[in-house]
Design an enzyme around this catalytic site. Structure first.
Site, PDB file in Angstrom:
ATOM      1  N   ASP A  18     -25.780 -49.299  -6.859  1.00 39.50           N
ATOM      2  CA  ASP A  18     -24.844 -50.311  -7.312  1.00 39.50           C
ATOM      3  C   ASP A  18     -24.870 -51.455  -6.295  1.00 39.50           C
ATOM      4  OD1 ASP A  18     -22.618 -51.427  -8.774  1.00 39.50           O
ATOM      5  OD2 ASP A  18     -21.370 -50.808  -7.084  1.00 39.50           O
ATOM      6  N   ASP A  58     -19.851 -46.627  -5.531  1.00 40.83           N
ATOM      7  CA  ASP A  58     -18.569 -46.426  -4.865  1.00 40.83           C
ATOM      8  C   ASP A  58     -17.363 -46.650  -5.754  1.00 40.83           C
ATOM      9  OD1 ASP A  58     -18.782 -49.195  -5.129  1.00 40.83           O
ATOM     10  OD2 ASP A  58     -17.597 -49.546  -3.316  1.00 40.83           O
TER      11      ASP A  58
END
Length: 694
Positions: free
Chosen positions: A383, A582
């Site tokens: 990400d 996250d």
């Protein structure tokens, strides 16, 4: 060593016969009861085995015969009986359990080998006439008390050394537990300060952390500035600067400044407690490669018993005189040297050490399966926000159409205050920095991967990306040029709509992590294909990818289900995928990947969805995790190879295959020593993981 076995108190595993490990981590560094018991038995066995061995070898001392041949067997019996019947009692108990439950293990072979030598010697002592002529030497019937006694002593020695080494693997957990202080300095309502036990601290309490003290619980800085040493949790040596609003983790060490903090998580909810339990769970887990050892062990012991029987039969039928003696000793040697304890220890010992080593390097392994899977990964999906970037974005621009900047920002911040996304928090912090009051929000709703909305002062405020605007039927074109200009700088853009009309945009820049470029280079040097998935615009994603040195593939403008879909597609094409993220929106992709890597600075949902948590939350931690996986699996393969080779060579030698060529026979005593050495060697090799440079 079999995590599926649970019982209320201490005992032995009914499958492998090894001592069960406590499920709950403890700060107690005292030896476990089994180690104390086995050490006592070893002392007794060792003291008695020395004279037993001397007497069995003829009883000569400096040319003087100590005992007559007639008395010698009785003295040997007196010396051997306590060794076999008391010191070796746990082996017989576990051997009987293995026969009763049909879970054959090392104690099956020890009980059969030692029992055969001792029972034969009893018959030869009390009723020598029952022993055929093929078992006599010079008219005397030999006894083998020394074989039984010395083997028990050697096996006890191996068990004690192994138990001591296994205890070393628990030091990683105890070191983590000892990070937390026993007391905390609580600030009362009247500003008085009192030292109280740690378990008396509640969420919301104000605490004083003086220079050099350990942070007592998780929380945030209220006042004060300092630097905090988080190396024991993150593996990073550089202290981290802390100021009001910064997060603090229990167990880390305050530097030279004084801090006032508010407790946010206490007891089992602290990061330190969660880390300890995660490490403990990982140490009890079993890697898939352990299935190889389990399959071998399922037929290994019965096969060794068959080989011992064949060895006995061959020596009894065609061996040299005294045939019965040679047949018995070689069969016992086969049983003793083939004990599969080294094979059983090969994988779990490496996993236990690796889990502890990883904890000190900021790599928390949920289970051994993740460790093995990470070693095989060839594609890393990451990400952008919070992974390549710091995850601490800042508002850099406000563009409006017909609403004043402060009004636009206040309305957007009011809605975003209910979201935990890093971009949302950047908007809130910017509004707070300007001193803008945040209106009350009703009917807040989060559109995952798109944005959020709510009712503010009777107006419907929506904030999000272009897809969010299109979903609402709002045309973002009037601000398209401004948005593209911000994206080319690497900033993220959020459009704001009020009552269904485009009102402006907010540009948020999230700085790249300092070590991102170096980490990407190291990962690519490890032959990993790097794929970036992000919900941001393609222009912003391309700018970030260029800044870190180029990625193999970029997917932008994604929703959470798109990330999971791409991970699934990569796996369908044969890729072995690790996903690093996250946020809440990364959880589906983390769960879909072969290995999920959660940044420890991220959300609880992401951490719970991942197999490995990186407490520092940066890409350098992924490099460390990968190195740990390589080192651990290499160590396991070394242990398995050594175990297989040892038995592949040791069993034939014990059976006597070298006798016709070299005249070499392996006595049960040497077989016992070799067996103990093999187990201890496997344990020592596993402990080498503590020195691996990550």
């Amino acid at each position: 060593m079999h995590p599926e076995i649970r019982q209320p108190g201490p005992g032995t595993c009914p499958i492998c016969g090894m001592a069960l490990e406590p499920e709950a981590p403890s700060q107690n560094d005292a030896p476990n009861p089994e180690l104390i018991d086995f050490t006592r038995r070893l002392w007794v066995a060792g003291i008695l085995a020395i004279p037993l061995l001397v007497i069995s070898m003829g009883g000569d001392l400096f040319g003087l015969r100590l005992l007559s041949l007639a008395i010698s067997p009785w003295v040997q019996l007196v010396l051997a009986a306590p060794i076999v019947l008391w010191a070796g009692l746990p082996f017989f108990e576990r051997g009987w359990t293995s026969l009763r439950t049909r879970h054959f293990n090392m104690f099956t072979l020890i009980a059969l080998g030692v029992g055969a030598a001792f029972l034969y010697s009893l018959v030869a002592t009390f009723a020598p006439g029952l022993i055929p002529a093929s078992g006599r030497m010079g008219g005397m019937t030999p006894v083998y008390y020394e074989a039984a006694g010395v083997v028990v002593a050697l096996v006890l020695l191996g068990q004690v050394l192994e138990l001591r080494a296994r205890a070393a693997t628990g030091r990683a957990i105890r070191a983590l537990l000892n990070l937390a202080p026993k007391t905390a300095r609580r600030i009362g309502p009247d500003s008085s300060e009192t030292d109280v036990p740690l378990d008396a601290i509640a969420v919301g309490d104000r605490l004083r952390v003086r220079p050099g003290e350990a942070i007592p619980v998780d929380g945030v800085v209220v006042t004060g500035r300092s630097s905090v040493d988080e190396s024991m949790l993150t593996g990073e040596p550089a202290p981290q600067a802390k100021q009001p609003g910064a997060r603090l983790t229990g167990g880390t060490i305050n530097g030279t400044g004084s801090l006032e903090m508010e407790a946010r998580a206490v007891g089992a909810d602290t990061m330190l407690s969660r880390i300890v339990h995660m490490v403990a769970d990982a140490q009890r887990s079993r890697a898939p490669i352990q299935a190889v050892a389990d399959r071998v062990a399922s037929w290994f012991v019965p096969a060794i018993v068959v080989i011992a029987v064949i060895t006995f039969a061959v020596w009894l039928s065609v061996g040299p005189e005294p045939r019965l003696s040679h047949a018995l000793l070689n069969a016992i040697a086969v049983l003793v040297i083939a004990c599969p304890c080294a094979l059983g220890l090969a994988t779990p010992m490496s996993v236990m050490v690796a889990a502890g080593r990883g904890a000190h390097a900021g790599v928390l392994i949920r289970n051994a399966e993740a460790l093995q899977a990470l070693e095989k990964v060839d594609t890393l999906v990451i990400d952008k926000t919070g992974t390549l970037t710091e995850g601490k974005p800042k508002l850099i621009a406000v563009e409006n159409l017909d609403v004043p900047d402060d009004r636009l920002l206040a309305l957007a911040a009011a809605v975003e205050a209910h979201s935990e996304h890093p971009l949302a928090q950047a908007v809130v912090k910017a509004a707070e920095a300007r001193g803008l009051p945040l209106p009350v929000v009703a009917d807040f709703a989060s559109q995952t991967g798109l944005g959020a909305s709510g009712e503010v002062g009777g107006q419907t405020v929506s904030i999000g990306n272009e897809a969010q605007m299109q979903r609402l039927g709002i045309d973002p074109t009037p601000l398209a040029t401004t948005a593209d200009a911000q994206r080319e700088k690497g900033a993220g853009v959020m459009f704001v709509a009020i009552d269904g009309r485009l009102a402006g945009l907010l540009a948020v820049a999230d700085p790249l992590r300092a070590a991102a470029a170096d980490a990407i280079a190291a990962l690519k040097a490890d032959h990993l294909r790097i794929v970036m998935l992000t919900g941001d615009n393609a222009t912003t994603a391309a700018a970030v990818a260029k800044a870190v040195g180029g990625l193999d593939e970029i997917h932008a403008g994604l929703r959470p289900d798109d990330k999971a879909r791409i991970v699934t597609e990569l796996k369908a094409k044969g890729a072995r995928v690790a996903m690093a993220g996250d946020g809440v929106n990364d959880a589906p992709a983390l769960a879909a990947a072969d290995v999920g890597l959660a940044m420890g600075t991220g959300t609880d949902v992401a951490i719970e969805s991942a197999a490995i948590t990186l407490t520092r939350g940066d890409l350098a931690a992924i490099v460390r995790a990968r190195r740990l996986a390589h080192a651990s699996m290499r160590n396991i393969r070394q242990n398995l190879f050594f175990s297989f080779i040892f038995n592949g060579v040791g069993v034939p030698v014990a059976a006597g295959v070298l006798y016709p060529v070299l005249g070499i026979l392996l006595s049960p005593m040497f077989a016992g020593a070799a067996m103990a050495l093999s187990s201890f060697t496997v344990v020592l090799n596993a402990l080498r993981l503590n020195t691996v440079k990550l």
